[in-house]
Design a protein around this motif. Structure first.
Motif, PDB file in Angstrom:
ATOM      1  N   THR A 148       0.776  -1.163  -0.024  1.00  0.00           N
ATOM      2  CA  THR A 148       0.074  -0.015   0.012  1.00  0.00           C
ATOM      3  C   THR A 148       0.891   1.313  -0.107  1.00  0.00           C
ATOM      4  O   THR A 148       2.191   1.088   0.530  1.00  0.00           O
ATOM      5  N   CYS A 149       0.304   2.369  -0.400  1.00  0.00           N
ATOM      6  CA  CYS A 149       0.934   3.521  -0.470  1.00  0.00           C
ATOM      7  C   CYS A 149      -0.223   4.752  -0.262  1.00  0.00           C
ATOM      8  O   CYS A 149      -1.357   4.588  -0.992  1.00  0.00           O
ATOM      9  N   THR A 150       0.036   5.909   0.376  1.00  0.00           N
ATOM     10  CA  THR A 150      -0.861   6.810   0.548  1.00  0.00           C
ATOM     11  C   THR A 150      -0.553   8.034  -0.781  1.00  0.00           C
ATOM     12  O   THR A 150      -1.420   8.964  -0.487  1.00  0.00           O
ATOM     13  N   CYS A 151       0.128   7.644  -1.685  1.00  0.00           N
ATOM     14  CA  CYS A 151      -0.001   8.557  -2.830  1.00  0.00           C
ATOM     15  C   CYS A 151      -1.292   8.557  -3.666  1.00  0.00           C
ATOM     16  O   CYS A 151      -1.944   7.602  -3.388  1.00  0.00           O
ATOM     17  N   PRO A 152      -1.274   9.390  -4.298  1.00  0.00           N
ATOM     18  CA  PRO A 152      -2.873   9.450  -5.109  1.00  0.00           C
ATOM     19  C   PRO A 152      -2.982   8.064  -5.929  1.00  0.00           C
ATOM     20  O   PRO A 152      -4.046   7.543  -6.003  1.00  0.00           O
ATOM     21  N   ALA A 153      -1.795   7.551  -6.544  1.00  0.00           N
ATOM     22  CA  ALA A 153      -2.004   6.100  -7.284  1.00  0.00           C
ATOM     23  C   ALA A 153      -2.502   5.090  -6.393  1.00  0.00           C
ATOM     24  O   ALA A 153      -3.177   4.279  -6.784  1.00  0.00           O
ATOM     25  N   GLY A 154      -1.661   5.046  -5.309  1.00  0.00           N
ATOM     26  CA  GLY A 154      -1.831   3.974  -4.494  1.00  0.00           C
ATOM     27  C   GLY A 154      -3.390   4.128  -3.749  1.00  0.00           C
ATOM     28  O   GLY A 154      -4.063   3.045  -3.560  1.00  0.00           O
ATOM     29  N   GLN A 155      -3.677   5.258  -3.380  1.00  0.00           N
ATOM     30  CA  GLN A 155      -5.274   5.305  -2.986  1.00  0.00           C
ATOM     31  C   GLN A 155      -6.188   5.151  -3.816  1.00  0.00           C
ATOM     32  O   GLN A 155      -7.345   4.523  -3.635  1.00  0.00           O
ATOM     33  N   ALA A 156      -5.880   5.116  -5.103  1.00  0.00           N
ATOM     34  CA  ALA A 156      -6.629   4.526  -6.140  1.00  0.00           C
ATOM     35  C   ALA A 156      -6.613   3.162  -6.448  1.00  0.00           C
ATOM     36  O   ALA A 156      -7.360   2.729  -7.318  1.00  0.00           O
ATOM     37  N   GLY A 157      -5.748   2.499  -5.735  1.00  0.00           N
ATOM     38  CA  GLY A 157      -5.536   0.962  -5.979  1.00  0.00           C
ATOM     39  C   GLY A 157      -4.584   0.644  -7.243  1.00  0.00           C
ATOM     40  O   GLY A 157      -4.542  -0.399  -7.418  1.00  0.00           O
ATOM     41  N   ARG A 158      -3.735   1.647  -7.533  1.00  0.00           N
ATOM     42  CA  ARG A 158      -3.052   1.382  -8.909  1.00  0.00           C
ATOM     43  C   ARG A 158      -1.719   1.120  -8.189  1.00  0.00           C
ATOM     44  O   ARG A 158      -1.170   1.463  -7.109  1.00  0.00           O
ATOM     45  N   ASP A 159      -0.858   0.485  -8.832  1.00  0.00           N
ATOM     46  CA  ASP A 159       0.688   0.038  -8.506  1.00  0.00           C
ATOM     47  C   ASP A 159       1.571   1.522  -8.741  1.00  0.00           C
ATOM     48  O   ASP A 159       1.190   2.180  -9.785  1.00  0.00           O
ATOM     49  N   CYS A 160       2.196   1.884  -7.914  1.00  0.00           N
ATOM     50  CA  CYS A 160       2.928   3.051  -7.851  1.00  0.00           C
ATOM     51  C   CYS A 160       4.581   2.882  -7.738  1.00  0.00           C
ATOM     52  O   CYS A 160       5.064   1.917  -7.396  1.00  0.00           O
ATOM     53  N   TYR A 161       5.274   3.718  -8.159  1.00  0.00           N
ATOM     54  CA  TYR A 161       6.693   3.550  -8.113  1.00  0.00           C
ATOM     55  C   TYR A 161       7.154   3.532  -6.707  1.00  0.00           C
ATOM     56  O   TYR A 161       8.170   3.085  -6.577  1.00  0.00           O
TER      57      TYR A 161
END
Length: 125
Positions: free
Chosen positions: A97-110
């Motif tokens: 998990t990540c609290t970045c916008p992509a992570g909060q949208a359920g997408r994989d982030c860097y």
């Protein structure tokens, strides 16, 4: 993430992951403690890590984040703080998990890719 493959990291990434100096990481490579080869005067270390879910540019950004010291360990195992690409925001990141916008949208982030690389580098040393 699916199959585990390998990823090449630098001595700086190994050093960051293990909270040691770059020179110590170079010594580990030289002593054979890491799966490493020296190419053009630089050690390249191969670590097993599953990055199949990430696009190549995400893996590149993850490596850059690590190299620049933008991924910082916290006092909780497996939890990191990551700095945004513009340097204005920090996010909490774990492997899943990540609290970045992509992570909060359920997408994989860097940021998550960077955690995967750091965790693999930590296991490799």
């Amino acid at each position: 993430m699916t199959n585990e493959s390998s990823h090449q990291v630098t001595t700086r990434e190994i050093a960051t992951a293990n909270s040691v100096s770059v020179r110590t990481a170079q010594r580990w490579a030289q002593q054979g403690k890491l799966s490493a080869v020296k190419t053009s005067g630089r050690w390249i270390i191969t670590v097993p890590v599953a990055l199949d879910a990430y696009k190549p540019y995400q893996v590149d950004k993850a490596s850059e984040l690590i190299e620049q010291g933008g991924l910082v360990t916290t006092n909780r195992p497996g939890l990191y703080t990551a700095v945004s690409s513009d340097g204005t925001t920090t996010y909490l990141v774990m492997a899943s998990t990540c609290t970045c916008p992509a992570g909060q949208a359920g997408r994989d982030c860097y940021h998550r890719a960077a955690v995967a690389i750091v965790e693999a580098a930590r296991r490799a040393a």
